[in-house]
Design a protein around this motif. Sequence first.
Motif, PDB file in Angstrom:
ATOM      1  N   SER A 237      -5.065   0.988   4.785  1.00 17.69           N
ATOM      2  CA  SER A 237      -3.828   1.009   5.569  1.00 17.69           C
ATOM      3  C   SER A 237      -4.116   1.359   7.026  1.00 17.69           C
ATOM      4  O   SER A 237      -3.543   0.756   7.947  1.00 17.69           O
ATOM      5  N   PHE A 238      -5.007   2.351   7.243  1.00 16.79           N
ATOM      6  CA  PHE A 238      -5.395   2.710   8.607  1.00 16.79           C
ATOM      7  C   PHE A 238      -6.010   1.510   9.322  1.00 16.79           C
ATOM      8  O   PHE A 238      -5.678   1.213  10.478  1.00 16.79           O
TER       9      PHE A 238
ATOM     10  N   ALA B 236      -6.719   5.941  -4.253  1.00 19.34           N
ATOM     11  CA  ALA B 236      -5.783   6.348  -3.202  1.00 19.34           C
ATOM     12  C   ALA B 236      -6.505   6.493  -1.866  1.00 19.34           C
ATOM     13  O   ALA B 236      -5.956   6.140  -0.808  1.00 19.34           O
ATOM     14  N   THR B 237      -7.741   7.002  -1.898  1.00 12.77           N
ATOM     15  CA  THR B 237      -8.538   7.117  -0.669  1.00 12.77           C
ATOM     16  C   THR B 237      -8.784   5.752  -0.053  1.00 12.77           C
ATOM     17  O   THR B 237      -8.658   5.566   1.169  1.00 12.77           O
TER      18      THR B 237
ATOM     19  N   LEU C 165      -5.483   4.383   1.492  1.00  8.05           N
ATOM     20  CA  LEU C 165      -5.196   5.016   2.781  1.00  8.05           C
ATOM     21  C   LEU C 165      -6.122   4.469   3.869  1.00  8.05           C
ATOM     22  O   LEU C 165      -5.683   4.177   4.988  1.00  8.05           O
ATOM     23  N   SER C 166      -7.404   4.320   3.528  1.00  7.43           N
ATOM     24  CA  SER C 166      -8.370   3.766   4.478  1.00  7.43           C
ATOM     25  C   SER C 166      -7.995   2.346   4.872  1.00  7.43           C
ATOM     26  O   SER C 166      -8.000   1.997   6.057  1.00  7.43           O
TER      27      SER C 166
ATOM     28  N   ASN D 218       0.822  -1.209   0.000  1.00 11.46           N
ATOM     29  CA  ASN D 218       0.000   0.000   0.000  1.00 11.46           C
ATOM     30  C   ASN D 218       0.855   1.257   0.000  1.00 11.46           C
ATOM     31  O   ASN D 218       0.535   2.242  -0.675  1.00 11.46           O
TER      32      ASN D 218
ATOM     33  N   TYR E  60     -12.954   4.370   9.445  1.00  5.13           N
ATOM     34  CA  TYR E  60     -12.300   3.875   8.227  1.00  5.13           C
ATOM     35  C   TYR E  60     -12.737   2.463   7.847  1.00  5.13           C
ATOM     36  O   TYR E  60     -12.512   2.041   6.705  1.00  5.13           O
TER      37      TYR E  60
ATOM     38  N   ILE F 279       0.764   4.194  -2.804  1.00  5.47           N
ATOM     39  CA  ILE F 279       0.526   5.603  -2.487  1.00  5.47           C
ATOM     40  C   ILE F 279       1.654   6.475  -3.030  1.00  5.47           C
ATOM     41  O   ILE F 279       1.415   7.562  -3.581  1.00  5.47           O
TER      42      ILE F 279
END
Length: 307
Positions: free
Chosen positions: A65-66, A58-59, A62-63, A35, A99, A39
């Motif tokens: 990954s969180f 990309a959103t 990131l989600s 990830n 998330y 990114i």
Amino acid sequence: MADNRSLVGGEPLQRQINDKVIIVQILVMIFLCINFLLIVTFLKKESLHTTARYMLFATSILSDSFILFMSDILLIFNYFEITMNVWSCIIISVVALLYSTVTPVTLTAMTLERYVAICMPLRHGELCSSRSTMHCILIIHGLSSVPCIVVLSTFFASASLRFYKQYSICSVEIFILYRWQDHIRSAVYQFYFLIMCITIIFCYVKIMKVAKSASGENRKSNWKGLRTVILHGFQLMLCLIQLWCPFIETSILQISLRLFIDVRYTNYILFSLAPRCLSPLIYGLRDETFFLALKNYAFFSLYKRNI
């Protein structure tokens, strides 16, 4: 006597749990690295971070990954029975709840983007501009915060002041003090996923009609878009099944602790990790533009191609 120890947390069971935790750490680290690479590729290639579908991608990355990071932290805390103040747990849970919903809502938005691109190509530039996509991302986070607000509101309305001073193993389940709170949470999530499923089915039917009537390159592109919608639907189904896991696990706990641990571990791998690992496959590898940019940066510009 040995059998009893294995069922209630004896040595054989502890080794089994330890092996499973190590496997999860390896998987989480691998996908976090993937990830991160995706990114970086997105940020470095200007044509990617000005295109609607890649901005949404990309959103979702990131989600994911969180969620991977936060769920792994909670897994380690639960395994070593590390307690924390309820207020600290609330902060962590807010991020996790938010998330965990952002990912499926973003998948639905990405499906709608494919629908507009294939079924309304003349309006795609207008509806899916960079500015519109940024507004869409804000709307995604706003919609995703509603279940989190509902869960926390019912908790704040029910918990006594003394409860906030306690120390406990952090889990989203500590906010469910009464049965009716669980019903409200379930109803909100089921409503969200019903709307998402209807949206994806609608887009699938419309794109399929256009794909059948198209010809040449358009037909090939439309069928590729249709396969993308199918994969989004599969991801969404896995996310939906995750909502049923707590009910299944609670029932199994009444039967056997060993079976409960095995089922909970399997559910975590299949319905929590797996949906978050499909996004790199769908856009990171299947999309030619993104894949060529990824290959270029992954191998330190060894592959020089004009994308």
